[in-house]
Design a protein around this motif. Structure first.
Motif, PDB file in Angstrom:
ATOM      1  N   ALA A  75       0.841  -1.208   0.000  1.00 17.25           N
ATOM      2  CA  ALA A  75       0.000   0.000   0.000  1.00 17.25           C
ATOM      3  C   ALA A  75       0.876   1.257   0.000  1.00 17.25           C
ATOM      4  O   ALA A  75       0.555   2.246  -0.653  1.00 17.25           O
ATOM      5  CB  ALA A  75      -0.929  -0.016   1.206  1.00 17.25           C
ATOM      6  N   GLU A  76       2.015   1.203   0.696  1.00 20.53           N
ATOM      7  CA  GLU A  76       2.902   2.376   0.790  1.00 20.53           C
ATOM      8  C   GLU A  76       3.539   2.684  -0.557  1.00 20.53           C
ATOM      9  O   GLU A  76       3.610   3.844  -0.971  1.00 20.53           O
ATOM     10  CB  GLU A  76       4.023   2.149   1.828  1.00 20.53           C
ATOM     11  N   ASP A  77       4.026   1.627  -1.243  1.00 22.77           N
ATOM     12  CA  ASP A  77       4.662   1.845  -2.548  1.00 22.77           C
ATOM     13  C   ASP A  77       3.642   2.364  -3.560  1.00 22.77           C
ATOM     14  O   ASP A  77       3.925   3.247  -4.363  1.00 22.77           O
ATOM     15  CB  ASP A  77       5.299   0.548  -3.078  1.00 22.77           C
ATOM     16  N   LEU A  78       2.463   1.776  -3.493  1.00 26.41           N
ATOM     17  CA  LEU A  78       1.401   2.195  -4.405  1.00 26.41           C
ATOM     18  C   LEU A  78       1.051   3.666  -4.140  1.00 26.41           C
ATOM     19  O   LEU A  78       0.935   4.480  -5.070  1.00 26.41           O
ATOM     20  CB  LEU A  78       0.180   1.292  -4.172  1.00 26.41           C
ATOM     21  N   HIS A  79       0.937   3.994  -2.881  1.00 25.94           N
ATOM     22  CA  HIS A  79       0.611   5.374  -2.508  1.00 25.94           C
ATOM     23  C   HIS A  79       1.687   6.352  -3.010  1.00 25.94           C
ATOM     24  O   HIS A  79       1.356   7.446  -3.484  1.00 25.94           O
ATOM     25  CB  HIS A  79       0.452   5.492  -0.989  1.00 25.94           C
ATOM     26  N   ALA A  80       2.944   5.932  -2.927  1.00 30.04           N
ATOM     27  CA  ALA A  80       4.026   6.826  -3.378  1.00 30.04           C
ATOM     28  C   ALA A  80       3.858   7.156  -4.866  1.00 30.04           C
ATOM     29  O   ALA A  80       4.035   8.307  -5.285  1.00 30.04           O
ATOM     30  CB  ALA A  80       5.386   6.174  -3.115  1.00 30.04           C
ATOM     31  N   GLN A  81       3.468   6.160  -5.653  1.00 29.41           N
ATOM     32  CA  GLN A  81       3.256   6.390  -7.095  1.00 29.41           C
ATOM     33  C   GLN A  81       2.063   7.320  -7.325  1.00 29.41           C
ATOM     34  O   GLN A  81       2.120   8.241  -8.135  1.00 29.41           O
ATOM     35  CB  GLN A  81       2.982   5.068  -7.818  1.00 29.41           C
ATOM     36  N   VAL A  82       0.987   7.042  -6.594  1.00 29.22           N
ATOM     37  CA  VAL A  82      -0.225   7.856  -6.724  1.00 29.22           C
ATOM     38  C   VAL A  82       0.087   9.305  -6.334  1.00 29.22           C
ATOM     39  O   VAL A  82      -0.270  10.261  -7.043  1.00 29.22           O
ATOM     40  CB  VAL A  82      -1.353   7.298  -5.824  1.00 29.22           C
ATOM     41  N   ALA A  83       0.779   9.454  -5.203  1.00 35.47           N
ATOM     42  CA  ALA A  83       1.048  10.796  -4.664  1.00 35.47           C
ATOM     43  C   ALA A  83       1.847  11.630  -5.648  1.00 35.47           C
ATOM     44  O   ALA A  83       1.546  12.807  -5.884  1.00 35.47           O
ATOM     45  CB  ALA A  83       1.794  10.666  -3.337  1.00 35.47           C
ATOM     46  N   ASP A  84       2.841  11.019  -6.252  1.00 37.17           N
ATOM     47  CA  ASP A  84       3.703  11.725  -7.188  1.00 37.17           C
ATOM     48  C   ASP A  84       2.869  12.307  -8.346  1.00 37.17           C
ATOM     49  O   ASP A  84       3.008  13.482  -8.707  1.00 37.17           O
ATOM     50  CB  ASP A  84       4.741  10.710  -7.703  1.00 37.17           C
ATOM     51  N   ILE A  85       1.993  11.470  -8.893  1.00 34.41           N
ATOM     52  CA  ILE A  85       1.171  11.917 -10.030  1.00 34.41           C
ATOM     53  C   ILE A  85       0.134  12.948  -9.556  1.00 34.41           C
ATOM     54  O   ILE A  85      -0.073  13.983 -10.185  1.00 34.41           O
ATOM     55  CB  ILE A  85       0.450  10.706 -10.684  1.00 34.41           C
ATOM     56  N   ALA A  86      -0.506  12.676  -8.416  1.00 35.56           N
ATOM     57  CA  ALA A  86      -1.629  13.516  -7.968  1.00 35.56           C
ATOM     58  C   ALA A  86      -1.192  14.932  -7.598  1.00 35.56           C
ATOM     59  O   ALA A  86      -1.871  15.902  -7.943  1.00 35.56           O
ATOM     60  CB  ALA A  86      -2.331  12.850  -6.784  1.00 35.56           C
ATOM     61  N   VAL A  87      -0.056  15.054  -6.923  1.00 31.78           N
ATOM     62  CA  VAL A  87       0.374  16.388  -6.486  1.00 31.78           C
ATOM     63  C   VAL A  87       0.686  17.263  -7.703  1.00 31.78           C
ATOM     64  O   VAL A  87       0.271  18.429  -7.767  1.00 31.78           O
ATOM     65  CB  VAL A  87       1.582  16.286  -5.518  1.00 31.78           C
ATOM     66  N   LYS A  88       1.350  16.687  -8.698  1.00 32.97           N
ATOM     67  CA  LYS A  88       1.637  17.450  -9.926  1.00 32.97           C
ATOM     68  C   LYS A  88       0.331  17.821 -10.625  1.00 32.97           C
ATOM     69  O   LYS A  88       0.173  18.929 -11.131  1.00 32.97           O
ATOM     70  CB  LYS A  88       2.506  16.619 -10.886  1.00 32.97           C
TER      71      LYS A  88
END
Ligand code: FDM
Length: 211
Positions: free
Chosen positions: A184-197
């Motif tokens: 869940a943490e790794d997945l979240h890191a990918q999501v976060a990177d895209i979402a913040v931009k």
């Protein structure tokens, strides 16, 4: 951000139990921690009159023809559209657990015509990004017991996944397919990177519609 900036419309899609709810929560927490105004949403939204009928259907206390429940799910989105638009224009980012694509995937998986399923979604607001959480096929069958709701059966979920794949291929320019078998943490890191931009990129863009 300035007053006229709008929020981003972010949707999570995928089969049951794939981790959407956790990822929605993690993304909401992250955006809050960055002082980005954010609101969670979930379809079906079960509290309205239409939502209550959908809930009775999903919990098997009511039967309806496939076409009728399909249109109820769509109506449930339409009845929230003004509110969604207003929240976005006020500057709130929306993190939405399921949207039109679940509508199409679950109904088409039952055998309804794909284009017929998509038709009532036309004109609804279009998400800026869809995070499609996908697990390898064997992973889905290894998930064992699903819950008690109507669609929570392994074989049916496999068919739903196939329709999601089809939609993902068509809508590739704003869909992000992510491997849900990672932590869940790794997945979240990918999501976060895209979402913040994304939140910064779409702030001054007009909202679009599904067509
Ligand atoms: N579902 C959800 C549909 O069949 N059509 C829709 O338009 C939507 C939004 O409802 F099995 C199905 C997908 C799932 C069920 O969803 C309930 P949640 O996320 O478990 O509440």
């Amino acid at each position: 951000m300035s007053l006229e900036n709008r929020g981003a419309f972010i949707v999570f899609e995928g089969c049951d139990r794939i981790g959407k709810t956790t990822q929605c929560r993690l993304l909401v927490e992250l955006l809050k921690s960055r002082d980005i105004p954010v609101l969670p949403m979930h379809f079906p939204e079960r509290s309205s009159h239409i939502g209550q009928v959908i809930n009775s259907y999903l919990t098997n206390s009511k039967d309806l023809p496939d076409e009728v429940i399909h249109l109820m799910f769509s109506a449930n989105r339409w009845e929230h559209m003004n509110q969604i638009k207003q929240k976005l224009l006020e500057g709130n980012t929306l993190v939405v657990d399921r949207y039109s694509y679940s509508g199409v995937a679950y109904s088409a998986a039952k055998g309804l015509d794909f284009d017929w399923c998509y038709a009532p979604e036309r004109g609804l607001l279009k998400p800026d990004a869809v995070f499609y959480l996908r697990a390898p096929a064997d992973d889905l069958t290894n998930r064992g017991e699903y819950g008690k709701e109507r669609y929570e059966k392994v074989e049916f979920q496999g068919r739903v996944a196939k329709v999601f794949d089809q939609i993902c291929a068509k809508e590739a320019n704003y869909w992000h397919q992510l491997d849900a078998s990672q932590s869940a943490e790794d997945l979240h890191a990918q999501v976060a990177d895209i979402a913040v931009k994304l939140v910064h990129r779409v702030a001054t863009q007009d909202l679009d519609k599904l067509y």
